[in-house]
Design an enzyme around this catalytic site. Structure first.
Site, PDB file in Angstrom:
ATOM      1  N   CYS A  81     104.934  55.957 -33.094  1.00 20.04           N
ATOM      2  CA  CYS A  81     104.568  55.597 -34.465  1.00 20.04           C
ATOM      3  C   CYS A  81     105.705  56.013 -35.387  1.00 20.04           C
ATOM      4  CB  CYS A  81     103.267  56.287 -34.871  1.00 20.04           C
ATOM      5  SG  CYS A  81     102.823  56.071 -36.610  1.00 20.04           S
ATOM      6  N   CYS A  87     103.558  61.963 -41.317  1.00 21.46           N
ATOM      7  CA  CYS A  87     102.100  62.060 -41.367  1.00 21.46           C
ATOM      8  C   CYS A  87     101.662  63.272 -40.546  1.00 21.46           C
ATOM      9  CB  CYS A  87     101.478  60.780 -40.808  1.00 21.46           C
ATOM     10  SG  CYS A  87      99.686  60.845 -40.624  1.00 21.46           S
ATOM     11  N   GLN A 283      80.441  62.587 -35.116  1.00 26.40           N
ATOM     12  CA  GLN A 283      81.575  62.999 -34.304  1.00 26.40           C
ATOM     13  C   GLN A 283      82.562  61.833 -34.225  1.00 26.40           C
ATOM     14  OE1 GLN A 283      82.364  65.882 -33.169  1.00 26.40           O
ATOM     15  NE2 GLN A 283      80.469  67.061 -33.195  1.00 26.40           N
ATOM     16  N   PHE A 312      72.359  73.602 -37.065  1.00 25.61           N
ATOM     17  CA  PHE A 312      73.463  72.792 -37.605  1.00 25.61           C
ATOM     18  C   PHE A 312      73.375  71.371 -37.033  1.00 25.61           C
ATOM     19  CE2 PHE A 312      74.814  77.207 -36.979  1.00 25.61           C
ATOM     20  CZ  PHE A 312      75.218  77.584 -38.261  1.00 25.61           C
ATOM     21  N   ASN A 317      72.575  64.497 -33.726  1.00 23.15           N
ATOM     22  CA  ASN A 317      73.411  64.092 -32.600  1.00 23.15           C
ATOM     23  C   ASN A 317      72.899  64.628 -31.268  1.00 23.15           C
ATOM     24  OD1 ASN A 317      75.840  62.832 -31.511  1.00 23.15           O
ATOM     25  ND2 ASN A 317      76.658  64.900 -31.267  1.00 23.15           N
ATOM     26  N   ASP A 360      69.834  77.097 -45.113  1.00 23.35           N
ATOM     27  CA  ASP A 360      71.208  77.592 -45.104  1.00 23.35           C
ATOM     28  C   ASP A 360      71.282  78.685 -44.041  1.00 23.35           C
ATOM     29  OD1 ASP A 360      73.703  78.664 -45.496  1.00 23.35           O
ATOM     30  OD2 ASP A 360      73.523  78.839 -47.678  1.00 23.35           O
ATOM     31  N   CYS A 407      84.369  73.944 -32.613  1.00 23.00           N
ATOM     32  CA  CYS A 407      85.691  73.337 -32.795  1.00 23.00           C
ATOM     33  C   CYS A 407      86.707  74.379 -33.225  1.00 23.00           C
ATOM     34  CB  CYS A 407      85.626  72.196 -33.818  1.00 23.00           C
ATOM     35  SG  CYS A 407      85.079  72.721 -35.455  1.00 23.00           S
TER      36      CYS A 407
END
Length: 449
Positions: A81, A87, A283, A312, A317, A360, A407
């Site tokens: 690219c 980027c 996702q 969460f 999902n 929360d 993550c």
């Protein structure tokens, strides 16, 4: 007069040092060693010989920048690219995917070895997929250039924007919609009120969201309707809003559909159809998400009489595939609009044993009725900050099985330590290459008592 001792700052060498790169760290930086330092250098990879200018030194650790690559690794990939290096999206494109994911796994093992009393051991699985065209969702910032607006991504380590016409990581449908949208936003009367744009390539139509600082005019809405027809997209705007039914005229925001039907926008989560909005969090890597759900379900080993808690949970999902097995499941998230959408989906799907709660999970939630119930297993998939409070709650609750998705390996190691201290053991773990060509990685860990 008292004179305080001030230690002299260590002078950073100004001369470039020749290094041989042998490893990668968890962030994808090249690692090299000599008698003086261990060097961490961005853009370097195993097999490279380079001159490196040291930028910072702490003890025996030095970070630096490449001034010249003397000899390239035979495994170094060529740029695919023109925006590589500008980027910030594919900063590790030069590293073969197998080498990169292996370095992430080794980095996680080292990180957890420092945090936990016992080593993780070998991963039970390493899920990989396509390196390009894997993104089904993205956010574009807006750049003004001589009165003309462009969609763009952030430059690497900068707030400047790189104009994007197409991207190797985006789906074909999103790429085809970029230039037509560029033309539309430059025709809008309110283009100065446009914040940013989000794309969602759902399993139905394409979703396009425009965030506005002012209420969208009818004239500009008509332009967006024409665009929606042309690219087969569901269009919505998030704009300022004052609820006429409220006494207090406090300004909030609302998402308003401009073109297309809500029924046309949906994702399929492990065979379960979930209606969504252009603003919905999903996702980004559909292929890896399916493998992740498969793995989580196999870890849970759900039975008809199982009772599962999904913290969460977002749009559901994991919650919805769990509900599809016939088990009872409670999904919890702080975003009330996502919970509303999840409830509507569960009702349409006939999942009577699925319920959703707004809470929360970083604040007081332990006294809520759903938190007091007993569960056979818990799934939690927090954001990058981790789940510090939720993990302490689970450690006291002594749920027999916990499946954690993360993550952020650093936050995961911190949260894992709390569970290990409470008597949990890591039965198995592994990674999903959710974000190829980047330093990010998705972990899954199964804890048992």
């Amino acid at each position: 007069m008292v004179t305080f001792y001030k230690p002299q700052k260590k002078e950073v060498e100004k001369k470039a040092v020749k290094v041989n790169c042998t490893d990668l760290d968890l962030q994808g930086r090249g690692v090299a060693r000599d008698d003086k330092y261990v060097y961490f250098v961005e853009g370097l990879m195993p097999g490279d010989v380079a001159n490196v200018l040291i930028s910072n030194v702490k003890g025996k650790i030095a970070t630096g920048k490449i001034t010249k690559i003397i000899k390239q690794s035979e495994k170094r990939l060529k740029k695919d690219c023109a925006l590589i290096g500008t980027c910030g999206g594919c900063s590790l494109q030069h590293i073969p995917s197998d080498m990169l994911i292996e370095s992430k796994v080794k980095g996680i093992e080292k990180l957890f070895a420092k945090a936990l009393p016992n080593p993780l051991g070998e991963p039970s699985f390493v899920h990989q997929g396509k390196n390009t065209e894997y993104r089904r969702a993205c956010r574009f910032a807006i750049r003004g250039d001589h009165g003309k607006l462009h969609l763009g991504f952030r430059e690497e380590k900068s707030h400047n924007l790189v104009k994007i016409i197409d991207c190797l990581c985006l789906s074909e449908r999103m790429n085809n919609a970029i230039e037509p949208l560029n033309k539309v936003i430059n025709s809008m009367k309110q283009k100065s009120s446009l914040g940013h744009v989000e794309f969602l390539d759902s399993d139905g139509a394409l979703g396009v969201l425009l965030r506005m600082t002012k209420t969208l005019s009818d004239e500009d809405a008509a332009l967006l309707c024409e665009y929606g027809k042309a690219v087969n997209a569901v269009i919505s705007v998030v704009e300022p809003y004052k609820d006429p039914m409220r006494i207090s005229k406090v300004e909030t925001t609302r998402e308003r559909f401009i073109y297309g039907s809500k029924d046309d926008l949906f994702i399929t989560s492990h065979g379960v159809k979930l209606k969504c909005k252009p603003s919905s969090f999903v996702q980004i890597n559909k292929e890896m998400n399916e493998k992740m759900i498969d793995t989580v379900l196999s870890m849970l080993d759900v039975k008809d009489d199982s009772k599962i808690m999904d913290l969460f949970c977002g749009l559901g999902n994991f919650t919805m595939p769990i509900a599809a097995t016939g088990a009872k499941v409670v999904g919890v998230d702080i975003v009330s609009k996502m919970i509303e959408d999840a409830r509507e989906n569960a009702k349409e799907l006939g999942f009577e044993k699925a319920s959703f709660e707004v809470a929360d999970l970083e604040e007081l939630f332990e006294n809520q009725s759903w938190a007091k119930d007993n569960y056979d297993a818990v799934v939690l998939d927090p954001g990058r900050q981790g789940a510090k409070r939720a993990v302490l709650f689970l450690a006291k609750k002594k749920v027999s099985k916990i499946v954690m998705i993360s993550c952020n390996p650093l936050a995961a190691s911190r949260d894992s330590l709390e569970l290990v201290k409470a008597g949990y053991k890591i039965k198995q773990w592994g990674v999903c290459d959710m974000f190829p060509r980047t330093s990010h990685v998705e972990m899954i860990l199964e804890f048992t008592l």
